[in-house]
Design an enzyme around this catalytic site. Structure first.
Site, PDB file in Angstrom:
ATOM      1  N   CYS A   1       0.839  -0.973  -0.291  1.00  0.00           N
ATOM      2  CA  CYS A   1       0.042  -0.375  -0.155  1.00  0.00           C
ATOM      3  C   CYS A   1       0.869   1.089   0.080  1.00  0.00           C
ATOM      4  O   CYS A   1       1.906   1.194   1.024  1.00  0.00           O
ATOM      5  CB  CYS A   1      -0.874  -0.128   1.349  1.00  0.00           C
ATOM      6  SG  CYS A   1      -1.702  -1.044   1.617  1.00  0.00           S
TER       7      CYS A   1
ATOM      8  N   ARG B   1       2.969   0.629  -5.755  1.00  0.00           N
ATOM      9  CA  ARG B   1       2.445  -0.029  -4.254  1.00  0.00           C
ATOM     10  C   ARG B   1       1.308  -1.346  -4.155  1.00  0.00           C
ATOM     11  O   ARG B   1       1.293  -1.755  -3.285  1.00  0.00           O
ATOM     12  CB  ARG B   1       2.586   0.960  -2.651  1.00  0.00           C
ATOM     13  CG  ARG B   1       4.165   2.130  -3.215  1.00  0.00           C
ATOM     14  CD  ARG B   1       4.704   2.748  -2.164  1.00  0.00           C
ATOM     15  NE  ARG B   1       4.309   2.050  -0.507  1.00  0.00           N
ATOM     16  CZ  ARG B   1       5.957   1.994  -0.083  1.00  0.00           C
ATOM     17  NH1 ARG B   1       7.006   1.554  -0.483  1.00  0.00           N
ATOM     18  NH2 ARG B   1       5.572   0.503   0.805  1.00  0.00           N
TER      19      ARG B   1
ATOM     20  N   TRP C   1      -2.882  -2.590  -1.532  1.00  0.00           N
ATOM     21  CA  TRP C   1      -3.034  -3.854  -2.001  1.00  0.00           C
ATOM     22  C   TRP C   1      -3.641  -4.652  -0.718  1.00  0.00           C
ATOM     23  O   TRP C   1      -2.569  -5.096   0.231  1.00  0.00           O
ATOM     24  CB  TRP C   1      -1.517  -3.718  -2.205  1.00  0.00           C
ATOM     25  CG  TRP C   1      -1.101  -5.304  -3.028  1.00  0.00           C
ATOM     26  CD1 TRP C   1      -0.719  -5.733  -4.312  1.00  0.00           C
ATOM     27  CD2 TRP C   1      -0.192  -7.207  -2.130  1.00  0.00           C
ATOM     28  NE1 TRP C   1      -0.434  -6.840  -3.828  1.00  0.00           N
ATOM     29  CE2 TRP C   1       0.031  -7.528  -3.127  1.00  0.00           C
ATOM     30  CE3 TRP C   1      -0.427  -7.197  -0.412  1.00  0.00           C
ATOM     31  CZ2 TRP C   1       0.379  -9.136  -2.957  1.00  0.00           C
ATOM     32  CZ3 TRP C   1      -0.181  -8.181  -0.347  1.00  0.00           C
ATOM     33  CH2 TRP C   1       0.508  -9.512  -1.942  1.00  0.00           C
TER      34      TRP C   1
ATOM     35  N   ASN D   1      -0.436   1.372   5.913  1.00  0.00           N
ATOM     36  CA  ASN D   1       0.842   0.803   5.235  1.00  0.00           C
ATOM     37  C   ASN D   1       0.884  -0.909   6.188  1.00  0.00           C
ATOM     38  O   ASN D   1       1.973   0.150   7.178  1.00  0.00           O
ATOM     39  CB  ASN D   1       1.628   1.096   4.365  1.00  0.00           C
ATOM     40  CG  ASN D   1       2.906   0.145   3.529  1.00  0.00           C
ATOM     41  OD1 ASN D   1       3.452   0.805   3.516  1.00  0.00           O
ATOM     42  ND2 ASN D   1       2.208  -0.379   3.766  1.00  0.00           N
ATOM     43  N   GLY D   2       0.696  -1.776   5.808  1.00  0.00           N
ATOM     44  CA  GLY D   2       1.776  -2.400   7.337  1.00  0.00           C
ATOM     45  C   GLY D   2       0.499  -3.496   7.196  1.00  0.00           C
ATOM     46  O   GLY D   2      -0.251  -4.316   6.691  1.00  0.00           O
TER      47      GLY D   2
ATOM     48  N   GLU E   1      15.098 -15.098 -15.518  1.00  0.00           N
ATOM     49  CA  GLU E   1      14.367 -14.111 -15.037  1.00  0.00           C
ATOM     50  C   GLU E   1      13.046 -13.553 -16.243  1.00  0.00           C
ATOM     51  O   GLU E   1      12.479 -12.567 -16.396  1.00  0.00           O
ATOM     52  CB  GLU E   1      15.422 -13.546 -15.306  1.00  0.00           C
ATOM     53  CG  GLU E   1      14.821 -11.552 -14.944  1.00  0.00           C
ATOM     54  CD  GLU E   1      14.422 -10.828 -14.157  1.00  0.00           C
ATOM     55  OE1 GLU E   1      13.849 -11.749 -13.482  1.00  0.00           O
ATOM     56  OE2 GLU E   1      13.925 -10.071 -14.727  1.00  0.00           O
TER      57      GLU E   1
ATOM     58  N   LYS F   1       9.414 -12.327 -16.262  1.00  0.00           N
ATOM     59  CA  LYS F   1       9.217 -11.052 -16.858  1.00  0.00           C
ATOM     60  C   LYS F   1       8.063 -11.530 -17.925  1.00  0.00           C
ATOM     61  O   LYS F   1       6.908 -10.486 -17.441  1.00  0.00           O
ATOM     62  CB  LYS F   1      10.657 -10.649 -17.273  1.00  0.00           C
ATOM     63  CG  LYS F   1      10.352  -9.213 -17.979  1.00  0.00           C
ATOM     64  CD  LYS F   1      11.273  -8.512 -16.915  1.00  0.00           C
ATOM     65  CE  LYS F   1      10.440  -8.587 -14.929  1.00  0.00           C
ATOM     66  NZ  LYS F   1      11.234  -8.186 -14.269  1.00  0.00           N
TER      67      LYS F   1
ATOM     68  N   GLU G   1       4.642 -12.241 -15.512  1.00  0.00           N
ATOM     69  CA  GLU G   1       3.940 -11.345 -15.554  1.00  0.00           C
ATOM     70  C   GLU G   1       3.721  -9.955 -15.677  1.00  0.00           C
ATOM     71  O   GLU G   1       3.035  -9.762 -15.547  1.00  0.00           O
ATOM     72  CB  GLU G   1       5.104 -10.941 -13.154  1.00  0.00           C
ATOM     73  CG  GLU G   1       6.486  -9.623 -14.189  1.00  0.00           C
ATOM     74  CD  GLU G   1       7.279  -9.441 -12.761  1.00  0.00           C
ATOM     75  OE1 GLU G   1       7.303  -9.584 -11.818  1.00  0.00           O
ATOM     76  OE2 GLU G   1       8.590  -9.546 -13.353  1.00  0.00           O
TER      77      GLU G   1
ATOM     78  N   HIS H   1      12.696 -34.509 -17.491  1.00  0.00           N
ATOM     79  CA  HIS H   1      11.932 -35.861 -16.258  1.00  0.00           C
ATOM     80  C   HIS H   1      10.800 -35.033 -15.607  1.00  0.00           C
ATOM     81  O   HIS H   1      10.634 -34.737 -13.905  1.00  0.00           O
ATOM     82  CB  HIS H   1      13.266 -35.632 -15.194  1.00  0.00           C
ATOM     83  CG  HIS H   1      14.318 -36.016 -15.538  1.00  0.00           C
ATOM     84  ND1 HIS H   1      14.583 -37.282 -15.443  1.00  0.00           N
ATOM     85  CD2 HIS H   1      15.840 -35.153 -16.069  1.00  0.00           C
ATOM     86  CE1 HIS H   1      15.604 -37.394 -16.146  1.00  0.00           C
ATOM     87  NE2 HIS H   1      17.250 -36.507 -16.042  1.00  0.00           N
TER      88      HIS H   1
ATOM     89  N   LYS I   1       5.460  -3.711  -6.182  1.00  0.00           N
ATOM     90  CA  LYS I   1       6.569  -3.148  -6.579  1.00  0.00           C
ATOM     91  C   LYS I   1       7.182  -3.348  -5.176  1.00  0.00           C
ATOM     92  O   LYS I   1       8.021  -4.349  -5.214  1.00  0.00           O
ATOM     93  CB  LYS I   1       7.011  -1.855  -7.134  1.00  0.00           C
ATOM     94  CG  LYS I   1       8.232  -1.738  -7.477  1.00  0.00           C
ATOM     95  CD  LYS I   1       8.907  -0.823  -8.860  1.00  0.00           C
ATOM     96  CE  LYS I   1       9.836  -0.909  -8.915  1.00  0.00           C
ATOM     97  NZ  LYS I   1      10.076  -2.134  -9.929  1.00  0.00           N
TER      98      LYS I   1
END
Ligand code: G6P
Length: 580
Positions: free
Chosen positions: A2, A27, A74, A98-99, A458, A462, A465, A481, A575
């Site tokens: 947030c 955020r 969020w 926020n938290g 990576e 990318k 997401e 396998h 983020k």
């Protein structure tokens, strides 16, 4: 997570708060809300992006005011509905948070037993209720009593309907105080207030700041605290799109210049970087892309003869780590505020081993609390999916490895990187064409061995997401396998092949999937006879990942664009992940 922002001063805060929220949207962006304090308090909330809140405000008659708080969410406790959106009000107290309050359930039960009624399932409403419960005419005292009972993390901006004041306090979650001319701000990130001021004060844990229109007081346990006013070196341009359609594309295109800056800073002054030679063990810890940068580091330092372990922070913090005394723990984090990475750092600090932070944000928690720190100097990164910060994290790891084991070829090659990157990034038409052949697929695989495996992790992250295509990455030898059963006629498989020592092995593995119908996309530094291929310049082994990843970032971008995704703010992500 947030993002929060608060204002007190001479202006009407609506525009400041809304524009600030837009800068904080990285955020979290499930829902947003604003509270304005005039003769009364007015709260407006909406589900979804800030633009929805803005439309709602534009269509209502809002009260006259000079004080306000705002929030972009969020969701952690409670679904992303309008009622659960912040600000929350109980009695006199309205606040944004926020938290995560870990003991919210017990506190709620305690307050319910005292007859207090709740409207939502959020932990934040419990904080508002607790402060209101202790409020007997002195808000600061009430906040002080309430935070003594809170367990977890919080950054709070608080208003009282009977006072022309703004209060704020933080513990573990970030919050700064912005100092303007006859106006003050509190915010999760300086970027949200840069158009108004660059002067800010870092608030320490559980220091309560009381803001009125013409002054501020910081106190902890009834004692005044004096904190230095810092000046941010960020500019407004750092946070603007500069003609690009998306921050992701803008930030990818900043890679050549930022790489150039770091190379110039360190290549002839390698003494400025810490010396890792003295350590017998290195642990590298991070989350998401920072972890994949760490994996690349692992291969680099192992080649230098040092024993390396690489872990995701959320696992590392709970593992029983046996520390030898010559151990260095490297924490990689763009934001320097990722909750799990902070916990991993504190675990290492508590065990008396050295810690080294590789971070982007100066004065962030990880930067401040580590034994040593190196800044990657990426400037502000706004797109939720990291690009330039990842490349610079890898560059710092590579320079650290060069410092352990210097050689002339590296020195020669590193200087060529910015120009080579530029050429690679200029091939937009080529990446668009590749993206055209990918965007309709629902499954894509990546593979590679050793450092190429880290690169492929990576690349795969990318792609998934930002485009929401299911994508997975495998060690090239491992695909057969199990996962090979998912390869069908036309399944796209990226093969990353930059390491000379295992080139033939990876190619053999690629042939195995091709013979089962896969459509290969080869990413390598030696030209081969495949139809779809991305050929990158061959450079010193320690630098190769820096050229291999940007084309994969470009492809992810163009695939997401084709699929009409919200590139800079992919769904469900944020983020800066300041919760466990
Ligand atoms: C989030 C971001 C990722 C990032 C990770 C770690 O998941 O979406 O892009 O790699 O957090 O963040 P940090 O700030 O610690 O690098």
């Amino acid at each position: 997570m947030c993002g929060i922002i608060g204002y007190i001063g001479k202006r009407n805060p609506v525009e400041i708060l809304i524009e600030g929220l837009k800068k904080l949207e990285y955020r979290g962006y499930d829902s947003a809300g604003i509270a304005l304090k005039g003769n009364d308090i007015e709260v407006i909330k909406s589900v979804g992006k800030i633009s929805n809140l803005e439309d709602k405000i534009n269509n209502s008659n809002i009260i006259d005011s000079n004080i306000g708080i705002a929030h972009t969410r969020w969701a952690t406790h409670g679904e992303p509905t309008e009622i659960n959106a912040h600000p929350h009000t109980i009695g006199n107290i309205t606040l944004v948070h926020n938290g995560i309050i870990e003991n919210a359930k017990e506190l709620k039960e305690k307050l319910q037993n005292k007859g207090i009624k709740f409207n939502t399932s959020t932990d934040t409403e419990v904080v508002a209720a607790l402060i209101d419960y202790y409020y007997k005419g002195n808000t600061k005292e009430a906040i002080e009593k309430a935070i003594k009972e809170l367990k977890g993390s919080y950054a709070l901006a608080i208003i009282n309907k009977d006072e022309d004041k703004l209060y704020a306090v933080r513990c573990e979650s970030p919050l700064i105080l912005g100092i303007g001319e006859e106006e003050y701000f509190v915010t999760s990130d300086i970027g949200a207030i840069l158009p108004y001021t660059k002067n800010y004060v870092l608030l320490g844990e559980n220091e309560i700041v009381t803001l009125s229109k013409d002054n501020y007081i910081i106190e902890k346990d009834d004692t005044k605290v004096f904190r230095k006013v810092e000046i941010s070196n960020l500019s407004i341009e750092d946070t603007s799109l500069n003609g690009y359609d998306h921050y992701m594309m803008k930030e990818i295109n900043e890679e050549p210049i930022l790489v150039d800056n770091l190379v110039k800073k360190y290549i002839n002054n390698i003494d400025k970087l810490p010396d890792l030679k003295k350590y017998k063990n290195i642990h590298i810890v991070g989350c998401g892309s920072a972890y994949y940068a760490g994996m690349i580091g692992k291969y680099l330092f192992e080649d230098d003869g040092i024993k390396v372990e690489c872990d995701v922070a959320s696992e590392y913090r709970y593992r029983n780590i046996i520390y030898d005394k010559d151990t260095l723990v490297i924490l990689i984090s763009q934001s320097g505020e990722t909750a799990d990475t902070i916990a991993a750092m504190r675990k290492a600090n508590d065990s008396q081993v050295d810690t080294l932070a590789i971070v982007n944000v100066e004065s962030s928690t990880i930067e401040r609390e580590s034994t040593y720190s190196v800044l990657i100097e990426a400037g502000k990164e706004i797109a939720v999916a990291t690009t330039k910060a990842f490349i610079l994290q890898v560059l710092i790891l590579s320079l650290l490895s060069y410092k352990i084991n210097p050689d002339d070829k590296y020195k020669e090659d590193i200087k060529k990187l910015p120009q080579q990157l530029k050429v690679l990034l200029d091939k937009t038409g080529f990446y668009k064409k590749l993206a055209d052949s990918i965007y309709k697929h629902e499954d894509v695989f990546f593979m590679g061995r050793k450092v190429d495996y880290a690169i492929s992790m990576e690349g795969s992250l990318k792609l998934k997401e930002v485009s929401y295509i299911h994508s997975d990455s495998y060690q090239a030898g491992e695909l057969k396998h199990g996962t090979i059963s998912l390869v069908n006629e036309g399944t796209i498989v990226f093969a990353i092949v930059t390491d000379d020592e295992i080139r033939d092995k990876t190619i053999s593995n690629l042939e195995e999937v091709i013979s089962r119908g896969a459509k290969p996309i080869y990413v390598g530094n030696v030209d081969v006879n495949y139809e779809d291929k991305i050929i990158i310049p061959k450079v010193h082994k320690k630098l190769q990942p820096i050229l291999a990843v940007p084309p994969l970032q470009m492809i992810a971008y163009f695939v997401a664009l084709k699929r009409g995704c919200d590139i800079d703010k992919p769904k469900n992500l944020a983020k800066s992940v300041t919760v466990e």
